[in-house]
Design a protein around this motif. Structure first.
Motif, PDB file in Angstrom:
ATOM      1  N   SER A 222       0.820  -1.203   0.000  1.00 14.30           N
ATOM      2  CA  SER A 222       0.000   0.000   0.000  1.00 14.30           C
ATOM      3  C   SER A 222       0.855   1.254   0.000  1.00 14.30           C
ATOM      4  CB  SER A 222      -0.935   0.007   1.215  1.00 14.30           C
ATOM      5  OG  SER A 222      -0.212   0.087   2.413  1.00 14.30           O
ATOM      6  N   ILE A 223       2.066   1.169   0.572  1.00 15.01           N
ATOM      7  CA  ILE A 223       2.983   2.303   0.523  1.00 15.01           C
ATOM      8  C   ILE A 223       3.327   2.617  -0.928  1.00 15.01           C
ATOM      9  CG2 ILE A 223       5.315   3.085   1.101  1.00 15.01           C
ATOM     10  CD1 ILE A 223       5.074   1.342   3.647  1.00 15.01           C
ATOM     11  N   GLU A 224       3.629   1.584  -1.696  1.00 17.08           N
ATOM     12  CA  GLU A 224       3.978   1.760  -3.096  1.00 17.08           C
ATOM     13  C   GLU A 224       2.771   2.226  -3.906  1.00 17.08           C
ATOM     14  OE1 GLU A 224       6.727   2.019  -6.030  1.00 17.08           O
ATOM     15  OE2 GLU A 224       7.112   1.414  -3.966  1.00 17.08           O
ATOM     16  N   LEU A 225       1.631   1.589  -3.700  1.00 18.50           N
ATOM     17  CA  LEU A 225       0.429   1.987  -4.433  1.00 18.50           C
ATOM     18  C   LEU A 225      -0.015   3.389  -4.039  1.00 18.50           C
ATOM     19  CD1 LEU A 225      -1.684  -1.302  -4.397  1.00 18.50           C
ATOM     20  CD2 LEU A 225      -0.177  -0.425  -6.195  1.00 18.50           C
ATOM     21  N   MET A 226       0.244   3.738  -2.784  1.00 22.74           N
ATOM     22  CA  MET A 226      -0.098   5.079  -2.324  1.00 22.74           C
ATOM     23  C   MET A 226       0.657   6.134  -3.120  1.00 22.74           C
ATOM     24  SD  MET A 226       0.937   7.005   1.156  1.00 22.74           S
ATOM     25  CE  MET A 226       2.503   7.311   0.350  1.00 22.74           C
ATOM     26  N   LEU A 227       1.954   5.876  -3.385  1.00 27.61           N
ATOM     27  CA  LEU A 227       2.732   6.822  -4.182  1.00 27.61           C
ATOM     28  C   LEU A 227       2.103   7.017  -5.559  1.00 27.61           C
ATOM     29  CD1 LEU A 227       6.385   5.700  -3.333  1.00 27.61           C
ATOM     30  CD2 LEU A 227       5.218   7.775  -2.568  1.00 27.61           C
ATOM     31  N   GLY A 228       1.679   5.900  -6.156  1.00 28.28           N
ATOM     32  CA  GLY A 228       1.028   6.001  -7.456  1.00 28.28           C
ATOM     33  C   GLY A 228      -0.311   6.712  -7.382  1.00 28.28           C
ATOM     34  N   PHE A 229      -1.091   6.391  -6.353  1.00 31.71           N
ATOM     35  CA  PHE A 229      -2.406   7.003  -6.190  1.00 31.71           C
ATOM     36  C   PHE A 229      -2.286   8.506  -5.951  1.00 31.71           C
ATOM     37  CE2 PHE A 229      -6.235   7.737  -3.362  1.00 31.71           C
ATOM     38  CZ  PHE A 229      -7.153   7.701  -4.406  1.00 31.71           C
ATOM     39  N   LEU A 230      -1.320   8.902  -5.115  1.00 31.26           N
ATOM     40  CA  LEU A 230      -1.123  10.325  -4.850  1.00 31.26           C
ATOM     41  C   LEU A 230      -0.594  11.050  -6.084  1.00 31.26           C
ATOM     42  CD1 LEU A 230       0.329  10.409  -1.225  1.00 31.26           C
ATOM     43  CD2 LEU A 230      -1.948  11.073  -1.993  1.00 31.26           C
ATOM     44  N   THR A 231       0.271  10.370  -6.847  1.00 29.47           N
ATOM     45  CA  THR A 231       0.752  10.967  -8.098  1.00 29.47           C
ATOM     46  C   THR A 231      -0.420  11.238  -9.030  1.00 29.47           C
ATOM     47  OG1 THR A 231       2.901   9.874  -7.936  1.00 29.47           O
ATOM     48  CG2 THR A 231       2.227  10.626 -10.117  1.00 29.47           C
ATOM     49  N   LEU A 232      -1.329  10.263  -9.137  1.00 27.27           N
ATOM     50  CA  LEU A 232      -2.514  10.436  -9.978  1.00 27.27           C
ATOM     51  C   LEU A 232      -3.366  11.602  -9.477  1.00 27.27           C
ATOM     52  CD1 LEU A 232      -4.769   7.575 -11.289  1.00 27.27           C
ATOM     53  CD2 LEU A 232      -5.791   9.582 -10.253  1.00 27.27           C
ATOM     54  N   LEU A 233      -3.618  11.645  -8.175  1.00 28.63           N
ATOM     55  CA  LEU A 233      -4.434  12.721  -7.614  1.00 28.63           C
ATOM     56  C   LEU A 233      -3.788  14.090  -7.828  1.00 28.63           C
ATOM     57  CD1 LEU A 233      -5.807  11.411  -4.186  1.00 28.63           C
ATOM     58  CD2 LEU A 233      -7.071  11.794  -6.309  1.00 28.63           C
ATOM     59  N   TYR A 234      -2.485  14.177  -7.515  1.00 26.10           N
ATOM     60  CA  TYR A 234      -1.795  15.454  -7.669  1.00 26.10           C
ATOM     61  C   TYR A 234      -1.802  15.918  -9.122  1.00 26.10           C
ATOM     62  CZ  TYR A 234       0.129  16.673  -3.088  1.00 26.10           C
ATOM     63  OH  TYR A 234       0.279  17.093  -1.784  1.00 26.10           O
ATOM     64  N   ASN A 235      -1.591  14.990 -10.052  1.00 24.22           N
ATOM     65  CA  ASN A 235      -1.596  15.377 -11.460  1.00 24.22           C
ATOM     66  C   ASN A 235      -2.948  15.955 -11.880  1.00 24.22           C
ATOM     67  OD1 ASN A 235       1.077  14.724 -12.066  1.00 24.22           O
ATOM     68  ND2 ASN A 235       0.585  12.584 -12.490  1.00 24.22           N
ATOM     69  N   HIS A 236      -4.030  15.321 -11.406  1.00 19.41           N
ATOM     70  CA  HIS A 236      -5.368  15.838 -11.739  1.00 19.41           C
ATOM     71  C   HIS A 236      -5.635  17.177 -11.045  1.00 19.41           C
ATOM     72  CE1 HIS A 236      -7.196  12.659 -14.180  1.00 19.41           C
ATOM     73  NE2 HIS A 236      -6.526  11.780 -13.435  1.00 19.41           N
ATOM     74  N   VAL A 237      -5.249  17.274  -9.769  1.00 14.23           N
ATOM     75  CA  VAL A 237      -5.487  18.511  -9.019  1.00 14.23           C
ATOM     76  C   VAL A 237      -4.676  19.661  -9.605  1.00 14.23           C
ATOM     77  CG1 VAL A 237      -5.074  19.644  -6.799  1.00 14.23           C
ATOM     78  CG2 VAL A 237      -6.169  17.402  -6.871  1.00 14.23           C
ATOM     79  N   ILE A 238      -3.397  19.405  -9.918  1.00 20.17           N
ATOM     80  CA  ILE A 238      -2.542  20.456 -10.483  1.00 20.17           C
ATOM     81  C   ILE A 238      -3.076  20.919 -11.830  1.00 20.17           C
ATOM     82  CG2 ILE A 238      -0.244  20.906 -11.441  1.00 20.17           C
ATOM     83  CD1 ILE A 238       0.828  19.039  -9.212  1.00 20.17           C
ATOM     84  N   THR A 239      -3.527  19.980 -12.644  1.00 15.23           N
ATOM     85  CA  THR A 239      -4.086  20.352 -13.948  1.00 15.23           C
ATOM     86  C   THR A 239      -5.294  21.254 -13.778  1.00 15.23           C
ATOM     87  OG1 THR A 239      -3.316  18.285 -14.949  1.00 15.23           O
ATOM     88  CG2 THR A 239      -5.071  19.463 -16.088  1.00 15.23           C
ATOM     89  N   GLN A 240      -6.140  20.944 -12.779  1.00 18.02           N
ATOM     90  CA  GLN A 240      -7.344  21.743 -12.555  1.00 18.02           C
ATOM     91  C   GLN A 240      -7.028  23.120 -11.965  1.00 18.02           C
ATOM     92  OE1 GLN A 240     -10.551  20.947 -13.444  1.00 18.02           O
ATOM     93  NE2 GLN A 240      -9.634  19.178 -14.471  1.00 18.02           N
ATOM     94  N   LEU A 241      -6.098  23.172 -11.014  1.00 14.18           N
ATOM     95  CA  LEU A 241      -5.828  24.430 -10.316  1.00 14.18           C
ATOM     96  C   LEU A 241      -4.779  25.296 -11.010  1.00 14.18           C
ATOM     97  CD1 LEU A 241      -5.791  23.335  -6.537  1.00 14.18           C
ATOM     98  CD2 LEU A 241      -7.625  24.495  -7.789  1.00 14.18           C
TER      99      LEU A 241
END
Length: 424
Positions: A222-241
């Motif tokens: 989950s630590i590894e998947l968390m990095l991927g999940f947060l990368t996905l979230l940040y990429n979407h959030v940064i694109t929007q903001l």
């Protein structure tokens, strides 16, 4: 820990060469594809850490044959799972890139990287598994040596494919895949040469083994998947903001975070087989000593990383962005804020690994899953919904502090239960 740092360096070297040899948007495209790498690594960790724990338990009890059967069974399962991943991603690499957050400017780069890397899925997953099992086999120096050789292969091929042949993102992915293949060959030679204590042997597939392996591997997975999940979230959030052109900011942070996370995981994973062996031998004093040493190691390294990030963030940023980049100063500011989360993250990672090594799969999974898929994402999404674009880089610190609080609560509860059991 050294092996884990070198393992993470594959991706970072790709980023450096892509940024210097192709451009910032190509760097963002590779970063968008990183969650797939996290899935490969997470799959490897999910199967490997639980397997290493069960093998260590068996070896601690003197049951060598059982350890070898569990080991061989996991290797066969990895080969089958890797084949499925390769076929699926090679067929749908472009839709996957869009799902991960690629936009019109980055989708081509992301799809190229995904399509090439997926062809080496078995190398990523199986080489990691064998690297973990080399440590259980009592030869951690070989783990570092094997990954080190692979790292050097990756550096050389990255330079050749990107700077000389100008193959761009496709060349970076090919270099990483071939480097993983080199690592896999190295470890296979060790286990097939007759020099290892653990050998491949005939086995009968036992589903109940995986019912124990999977829960024990969830923490580190989950630590590894968390990095991927947060990368996905940040990429979407940064694109929007902030817009798609600002994605390289998080790309720089993500690469540094990968190194730090791997260091912390390396400490935890180095501790885990020692704790598991001590559990098998019922050596309670050693269990506590290993935990204290792991926490102290994380504390020292976390403080040093934090000081460096605050004192010289430009040095880190300059590895991936040129000094005249329009995003350079903004990336320096974002890195300073995000780096505050590294120390509490490391302490939480060690605690989750400790619970897994004890065989406390429930506590380990609760801490890891709660951290990666609830507390950290919740902090980011709250700031996003508030429109606080200037504060999104502090979301990681908020989430990590909440996670550490949960980890300390679980540790205190576990120690109280152990003391009560000892008294009775």
């Amino acid at each position: 820990m050294s092996a884990m740092v070198l393992f993470s360096a594959y991706t970072i070297v790709d980023g450096i060469f892509v940024s210097k040899g192709v451009g910032e948007l190509a760097l963002a495209g590779v970063n968008i594809a990183l969650p797939f790498i996290n899935v490969l690594s997470g799959t490897a960790i999910l199967l490997s850490m639980g397997t290493s724990t069960l093998c260590a338990f068996a070896l601690g009890h003197g049951d060598h044959e059982k350890a070898e059967k569990i080991f061989t069974q996991t290797v066969v399962a990895i080969v089958a799972i890797s084949a499925v991943i390769t076929v699926a991603v090679s067929l749908f690499s472009e839709p996957l890139a869009v799902l991960l957050g690629a936009g019109p400017q980055t989708v081509g780069y992301s799809a190229q990287y995904l399509h090439m890397v997926c062809l080496f899925s078995v190398c990523f997953i199986l080489s990691y598994c064998l690297e973990v099992m080399v440590k259980v086999d009592g030869a951690p120096q070989l783990a570092m040596f094997g990954v080190g050789i692979s790292f050097l292969i990756n550096v050389g091929l990255d330079y050749l494919f990107i700077m000389v042949f100008h193959w761009g993102v496709w060349g970076a992915a090919l270099a990483t895949g071939l480097a993983q293949l080199g690592s896999l060959i190295f470890f296979l030679i060790y286990f097939l040469s007759g020099k290892s204590n653990l050998r491949f042997r005939r086995f009968r597939f036992r589903l109940k083994d995986f019912r124990r392996i999977l829960p024990l591997g969830i923490a580190d997975c989950s630590i590894e998947l968390m990095l991927g999940f947060l990368t996905l979230l940040y990429n979407h959030v940064i694109t929007q903001l902030l817009g798609e052109s600002s994605l390289p900011i998080f790309a720089v942070i993500a690469y540094l975070s990968l190194v730090v996370s791997m260091v912390m995981q390396g400490i935890a994973q180095g501790m885990m087989p020692l704790v598991s062996l001590a559990v098998g031998e019922n050596d309670r004093p050693s269990i506590r000593v290993y935990l204290r040493k792991a926490l102290l190691s994380v504390l020292v390294i976390g403080v040093l990383v934090e000081l460096f990030c605050q004192a010289a963030p430009g040095t880190i940023v300059s590895l991936l962005l040129s000094g005249d980049s329009a995003l350079f100063d903004e990336t320096v500011s974002a890195l300073r804020q995000y780096a505050l989360s590294y120390l509490p993250a490391g302490l939480t990672i060690v605690l989750a690994g400790y619970f897994a090594a004890l065989g406390k799969a429930g506590a380990s999974a609760l801490l890891s899953l709660g951290r990666g898929f609830l507390l950290l994402p919740a902090a980011l999404m709250v700031l996003y919904l508030l429109g606080a674009s200037a504060m999104i880089w502090t979301a990681a610190l908020i989430g990590e502090l909440l996670s550490l609080g949960l980890g300390l609560f679980l540790l205190r509860r576990n120690e109280a239960a152990a003391k009560k059991e000892l008294d009775t």
